[in-house]
Design a protein around this motif. Structure first.
Motif, mmCIF file in Angstrom:
data_model
loop_
_atom_site.group_PDB
_atom_site.id
_atom_site.type_symbol
_atom_site.label_atom_id
_atom_site.label_comp_id
_atom_site.label_asym_id
_atom_site.label_seq_id
_atom_site.Cartn_x
_atom_site.Cartn_y
_atom_site.Cartn_z
ATOM 1 N N SER A 1 33.534 0.964 36.184
ATOM 2 C CA SER A 1 32.205 1.323 35.669
ATOM 3 C C SER A 1 31.103 1.021 36.672
ATOM 4 O O SER A 1 30.091 1.732 36.718
ATOM 5 N N THR B 1 35.806 -2.494 33.960
ATOM 6 C CA THR B 1 34.431 -2.811 34.345
ATOM 7 C C THR B 1 34.205 -2.556 35.826
ATOM 8 O O THR B 1 33.122 -2.110 36.237
ATOM 9 N N MET C 1 39.964 -5.270 30.844
ATOM 10 C CA MET C 1 38.520 -5.072 30.822
ATOM 11 C C MET C 1 37.891 -5.315 32.194
ATOM 12 O O MET C 1 36.919 -4.662 32.571
ATOM 13 N N PHE D 1 33.071 -1.190 25.582
ATOM 14 C CA PHE D 1 33.199 -2.471 26.266
ATOM 15 C C PHE D 1 33.346 -3.679 25.341
ATOM 16 O O PHE D 1 33.749 -4.748 25.812
ATOM 17 N N VAL E 1 35.057 4.648 29.994
ATOM 18 C CA VAL E 1 34.117 4.219 31.035
ATOM 19 C C VAL E 1 33.366 5.413 31.609
ATOM 20 O O VAL E 1 32.145 5.347 31.837
#
Length: 558
Positions: A301, A298, A294, A272, A470
């Motif tokens: 995730s 994210t 990202m 990350f 991830v």
């Protein structure tokens, strides 16, 4: 005594619902992660604002080191707030941490730049980062323990995974606020405005989040396990001595660090954070594109933490976490090579077609980074290598005879460097600029792109690589809160759990961007920095497989 404990349990039954417990704990933790991640995502801008007196590479690494410095103080916060949490209660400890973190973050948005205040600017920034790290050191343990001590034994992994998800929410919020600020400020004030002053807005935005977090946490009551232990008069009088002075407990602390936290720090912060450094500094991908990738990763995730946390309730914590760290172990080098192929194929082609070689006497070369800005890098070799490091280009080293002047070979083109150690500062600066300009011209002629071409990017392929990272990170981190809470006895749980967690995430993970970039700058290979996280991940894979016990289903009131 039993009657007192029963009364404490009845009082707790009238307390907040499990949804409120999870929501308030995760929201507060997400806010603290937001504060921490805003800094990490703005490293490039911060290096220009607070370290403008340093050369480009040294300033960038100084900013990365400062990012890591905040993590360096997390173990101290873990000890201080761990003691408070084990002696007086979980709730009070993490109410203090969220307030301290918010105040430090807002203050960063108000600090003067180096150009305005000189040396006092980076000093104040360092102090704020220390406060952030200190506060975060007490946050995670308190939130994870608080939720776990409320959750039922068969749903502990799923419940605590929401605390892990808060890291995704915090990072997601940080990236979204930064992206929105870039777009809005750029549209109305021009593209340079964000670097000049717009970067402060994401820090100041946290003032509102702080108020919401404090309000939610004030609604909480103490956890049932701690309330019962306190009512029975069984709280620890000396949590440090019990946690670290007793071999059975110290063994658990060491096991938590080597079997889990070495990998957690390496895997999570590579997936990350270092990946952002790699994309921006070496692959020359536009910051807006990095933010979009990202944000998407994210978002994936956030689901992954809950999925793997719930899976650990069914098949156990150990197999899920071991699978995650093992996946990342085998994905480090192939994954980052694939990012180069998908996001800057012209760079990958140029490296393959026209490799760069630095010919220089070994005695003329020093390590190509300087976190404190005291090295001048004025030898011919240093000037050549720092120019290549600034350009983000991989190179091979080849020894030249002693006394020879360093030169850079880009295919058939040869660029001779200069030795500026005997020159005046102004002349040395001009000499370095001249060498850097000639090297850039040779790189451009050989097909090395100055930045990644959006038309040639395979964003879906790059996103696929990030999804692999991830999956590895969330499989490791999703069940981790439950596993760590279950590993330690209630009397010393906050203290004993928090220290290895924050040494791993703080000292191993927090320094991944700095250490990896420094290795690259010193060695010349943009992939060489991956050996740092790979080594720590390998330690955990072996230790976890051989020594970590399964903890699923353990009672928490003992």
């Amino acid at each position: 005594m039993a009657e007192i404990a029963a009364e404490a349990t009845r009082e707790h039954a009238d307390g907040p619902s499990m949804r409120t417990v999870v929501g308030a704990s995760a929201a507060g933790t997400a806010f603290e992660w937001y504060d921490f991640f805003v800094f990490g995502s703005l490293t490039q801008v911060i290096s220009k604002t607070f370290f403008s007196a340093l050369p480009e590479t040294a300033g960038y690494i100084a900013a990365l080191a400062l990012f890591g410095a905040g993590f360096a103080f997390r173990p101290l916060g873990a000890l201080v707030f761990g003691r408070i949490g084990d002696q007086t209660g979980r709730k009070g400890a993490f109410l203090i941490t969220v307030t301290l973190m918010g105040a430090a973050t807002v203050a960063i948005g108000l600090l003067p730049s180096y150009a305005t205040a000189g040396l006092i600017a980076p000093i104040l920034l360092i102090l704020m980062r220390i406060l952030q790290g200190f506060a975060l050191g007490g946050e995670y343990g308190g939130a994870a323990i608080y939720v776990a001590e409320h959750a039922s034994g068969d749903a502990r992994g799923r419940s605590t995974s929401w605390v892990q998800t808060s890291a995704a929410f915090g990072l997601f919020a940080a990236l979204m606020v930064i992206l929105a600020t870039r777009v809005i400020v750029g549209r109305f004030f021009g593209p340079e405005a964000f670097d000049a002053w717009g970067w402060r807005i994401p820090f100041l935005f946290s003032a509102g989040l702080l108020a919401v977090s404090i309000f939610m946490r004030l609604k909480l009551s103490e956890s049932p396990a701690f309330a019962k232990m306190k009512a029975e008069g069984e709280t620890s009088k000396a949590p440090f001595r019990e946690a670290f002075g007793s071999w059975p407990n110290l063994k658990l602390v060491l096991l938590a660090f080597f079997a889990l936290m070495c990998a957690q720090g390496a895997v999570w912060y590579t997936a990350f954070f270092y990946v952002q450094t790699f994309l921006e500094k070496f692959l020359k991908v536009a910051p807006a594109t990095i933010n979009l990738l990202m944000v998407a990763a994210t978002a994936v995730s956030a689901v992954g933490y809950v999925v793997f946390g719930a899976l650990s309730d069914r098949i156990g914590r150990k197999p899920v976490m071991l699978a995650g760290m093992t996946l990342m172990l085998v994905a480090y080098f192939p994954g980052f090579h694939m990012l180069s192929q998908t996001l800057n194929p012209a760079l990958a082609e140029a490296v393959e077609r026209t490799p760069v070689v630095v010919f220089a006497p070994p005695s003329d070369c020093t390590v190509q980074f300087d976190p404190i800005g005291k090295k001048s890098f004025l030898s011919a070799c240093d000037i050549a290598k720092s120019s290549l490091a600034n350009a983000g280009v991989s190179y091979r080293n080849q020894a030249a005879p002693e006394g020879a002047l360093a030169e850079v070979r880009v295919g058939d083109a040869v660029v001779q460097s200069v030795d500026a150690r005997s020159l005046s500062p102004a002349d040395a600066h001009a000499a370095k600029a001249g060498v850097e300009g000639r090297i850039k011209a040779a790189l451009a002629a050989a097909g090395y792109p100055p930045k990644a071409d959006p038309e040639r990017m395979n964003l879906l392929g790059a996103f696929g690589v990030l999804v692999v990272f991830v999956i590895a990170a969330t499989a490791l981190y999703g069940p981790m809160a439950a596993a760590l809470v279950e590993l330690f006895p209630t009397r010393i749980r906050y203290t004993a759990m928090s220290l290895p967690y924050h040494v791993g995430t703080g000292w191993v993970g927090g320094f991944v961007p700095f250490s990896a970039f420094a290795i690259v700058a010193a060695v010349g290979d943009i992939y060489a920095g991956l050996w740092y996280p790979l080594a720590f991940t390998a330690i955990s894979v072996v230790t976890c497989a051989l020594f970590l016990p399964e903890t699923k289903g353990r009672r928490l009131d003992v």
